[in-house]
Enzyme design. Structure first.
Site, PDB file in Angstrom:
ATOM      1  N   THR A   1     -27.714   1.831  16.219  1.00  0.00           N
ATOM      2  CA  THR A   1     -28.401   0.545  16.094  1.00  0.00           C
ATOM      3  C   THR A   1     -27.966  -0.207  14.847  1.00  0.00           C
ATOM      4  O   THR A   1     -28.153  -1.421  14.769  1.00  0.00           O
ATOM      5  CB  THR A   1     -29.921   0.754  16.034  1.00  0.00           C
ATOM      6  OG1 THR A   1     -30.216   1.749  15.048  1.00  0.00           O
ATOM      7  CG2 THR A   1     -30.476   1.202  17.376  1.00  0.00           C
ATOM      8  N   ASP A   2     -27.384   0.485  13.874  1.00  0.00           N
ATOM      9  CA  ASP A   2     -27.117  -0.175  12.590  1.00  0.00           C
ATOM     10  C   ASP A   2     -26.097  -1.296  12.714  1.00  0.00           C
ATOM     11  O   ASP A   2     -26.270  -2.372  12.145  1.00  0.00           O
ATOM     12  CB  ASP A   2     -26.731   0.831  11.499  1.00  0.00           C
ATOM     13  CG  ASP A   2     -25.528   1.693  11.823  1.00  0.00           C
ATOM     14  OD1 ASP A   2     -25.102   1.726  13.005  1.00  0.00           O
ATOM     15  OD2 ASP A   2     -24.999   2.341  10.902  1.00  0.00           O
TER      16      ASP A   2
ATOM     17  N   LEU B   1     -23.307  14.872   8.835  1.00  0.00           N
ATOM     18  CA  LEU B   1     -24.295  14.581   7.797  1.00  0.00           C
ATOM     19  C   LEU B   1     -23.754  13.600   6.760  1.00  0.00           C
ATOM     20  O   LEU B   1     -24.315  13.458   5.684  1.00  0.00           O
ATOM     21  CB  LEU B   1     -24.745  15.885   7.126  1.00  0.00           C
ATOM     22  CG  LEU B   1     -25.361  16.918   8.080  1.00  0.00           C
ATOM     23  CD1 LEU B   1     -25.764  18.178   7.318  1.00  0.00           C
ATOM     24  CD2 LEU B   1     -26.552  16.345   8.823  1.00  0.00           C
TER      25      LEU B   1
ATOM     26  N   SER C   1     -18.713  11.533   3.954  1.00  0.00           N
ATOM     27  CA  SER C   1     -17.883  10.421   3.487  1.00  0.00           C
ATOM     28  C   SER C   1     -18.715   9.411   2.706  1.00  0.00           C
ATOM     29  O   SER C   1     -18.298   8.930   1.642  1.00  0.00           O
ATOM     30  CB  SER C   1     -17.177   9.740   4.667  1.00  0.00           C
ATOM     31  OG  SER C   1     -18.104   9.215   5.589  1.00  0.00           O
TER      32      SER C   1
ATOM     33  N   GLU D   1     -15.158   1.904   3.304  1.00  0.00           N
ATOM     34  CA  GLU D   1     -14.907   2.682   4.519  1.00  0.00           C
ATOM     35  C   GLU D   1     -14.426   1.790   5.659  1.00  0.00           C
ATOM     36  O   GLU D   1     -13.547   2.179   6.431  1.00  0.00           O
ATOM     37  CB  GLU D   1     -16.157   3.457   4.935  1.00  0.00           C
ATOM     38  CG  GLU D   1     -15.900   4.434   6.059  1.00  0.00           C
ATOM     39  CD  GLU D   1     -16.844   5.613   6.082  1.00  0.00           C
ATOM     40  OE1 GLU D   1     -16.883   6.313   7.102  1.00  0.00           O
ATOM     41  OE2 GLU D   1     -17.544   5.861   5.079  1.00  0.00           O
TER      42      GLU D   1
ATOM     43  N   ASP E   1     -25.403   4.889   6.599  1.00  0.00           N
ATOM     44  CA  ASP E   1     -25.067   6.097   5.842  1.00  0.00           C
ATOM     45  C   ASP E   1     -25.052   5.840   4.347  1.00  0.00           C
ATOM     46  O   ASP E   1     -25.624   6.593   3.555  1.00  0.00           O
ATOM     47  CB  ASP E   1     -23.709   6.646   6.289  1.00  0.00           C
ATOM     48  CG  ASP E   1     -23.714   7.114   7.730  1.00  0.00           C
ATOM     49  OD1 ASP E   1     -24.792   7.145   8.350  1.00  0.00           O
ATOM     50  OD2 ASP E   1     -22.619   7.432   8.238  1.00  0.00           O
TER      51      ASP E   1
END
Length: 373
Positions: free
Chosen positions: A32-33, A118, A121, A153, A165
């Protein structure tokens, strides 16, 4: 602290500081981000620790304790390769944003379980970002640092991730999940006191990563962008009448839209239950999230599906895959007295298939990025 000793050995002096940034697990709100939606991650106890000193020139010397060898000397940031691009990409993003950042000597030490989804990065990027922010006196807000780490990124490494993240790594608080509106970037901590309710969240690391993951991630994002364009909205977050929207779509675009819109509603429902102290009641929403990710978004895998099914058979209140998919980890919401039976059920199911035993990790909501030495 071994990262300090490694820094002394590599560079002949102590670092000016040591910073830690955590990985994250996402309680709910998957894919969803990048659709301007809602997410609810929390930081985990594992992360990346960065010992850093500034340099008088604009070069970077870089050493990772997980990649033994001599320190890398990187004078041209564009020439960085592999894992080093995540670190030097942060310097690139800061400079591109107009900040006067010189070079750095860096030693990295990570304990995020690799391949478990998890977000090691993001932890690496954010640890370097908070270090450079402090060493060069930039005084940037944490969300700005998260956005710069995301840009590193996206535009330097070439992975089109959303903001979740990096934001979780930079902004999380101990004992809380982070509710993040990925459009406005407004965030707030949501209490997640599992122990007080006799509950725990168990990470089930399948140990599997299917190599098609990165390309499929980009395809899913493109599906969502096409669907939004066909619907005449800026992003799928803006869909308010799901039935009407689905009637105008077909194929993959229809399925992706159904997942994103319903997942946003599930995030809001989970927040309502957590605020009411009804942690045990969120299990059904975790289950629904997994089915949607499996059937509508099509990012699960046989290993994740089996972990979820076996956890539920073993007594979990709910379970779902977490992270981008195609492998990595699932999470299970488990009453303390059922933890053993859930582990046994999943392990037995894997053994029956002849698969490598999964790893089980207890997920405790941890603090976000901070200076530790």
């Amino acid at each position: 602290m071994r990262v300090i000793e490694a820094f002394r050995e590599a560079y002949g002096a102590a670092p000016q500081g040591v910073w830690h940034a955590p990985g994250r697990v996402n309680l709910i709100g998957e894919h969803t981000d990048y659709n301007d939606g809602f997410v609810l991650p929390f930081a985990v106890p594992w992360g990346v620790t960065a010992a850093v000193s500034p340099r008088a020139d604009r070069s970077v010397r870089l050493l990772s304790l997980q990649a033994p060898g001599e320190p890398l000397l990187i004078e041209d940031l564009d020439r960085a390769q592999g894992w080093a691009r995540y670190a030097v990409g942060v310097l690139w993003a800061l400079r591109e944003a107009g900040h006067d950042v010189g070079g750095a000597d860096i030693v990295l030490d990570g304990d995020v379980p690799q391949g478990a989804g998890l977000s090691s990065s993001a932890a690496l990027e954010v640890s370097v970002a908070v270090a450079l922010d402090e060493l060069y006196g930039l005084g940037l807000p944490r969300m700005d640092l998260a956005l710069l780490a995301q840009r590193a990124e996206n535009d330097f490494v070439g992975m089109p991730c959303g903001i979740m993240d990096q934001a979780a790594s930079a902004l999380s608080e101990e004992g809380k999940a982070l509710f993040l509106d990925c459009r406005s970037l407004a965030s707030r901590g949501i209490p997640l006191d599992l122990a007080a309710h006799g509950m725990q969240i168990l990470i089930i690391d399948t140990g599997v990563h299917h190599e098609l993951a990165d390309g499929q991630y980009a395809l899913r994002r493109a599906d969502c962008e096409r669907a939004a364009k066909h619907l005449g909205v800026a992003s799928l977050r803006d869909v308010t009448d799901l039935a009407a929207a689905l009637s105008r779509l077909s194929g993959d675009e229809r399925k992706r839209t159904q997942h994103v819109v319903t997942e946003n509603h599930r995030v809001e429902a989970v927040i309502g239950l957590l605020r009411a102290g009804a942690i045990g009641e969120i299990g059904a929403l975790l289950n629904a999230s997994h089915l949607s990710l499996r059937d509508q978004y099509e990012v699960s895998s046989p290993e994740l599906d089996l972990a979820v099914e076996a956890a539920f058979r073993g007594g979990a209140r709910g379970a779902r895959m977490t992270g981008g998919g195609f492998g990595g980890s699932a999470i299970a919401l488990v009453a303390d007295e059922k933890a053993g039976s859930v582990r046994e059920s999943v392990a037995a199911a894997y053994a029956e298939r002849g698969w490598k035993a999964p790893r089980f990790l207890p997920a405790t909501p941890a603090a976000g990025a901070r200076r530790i030495a």
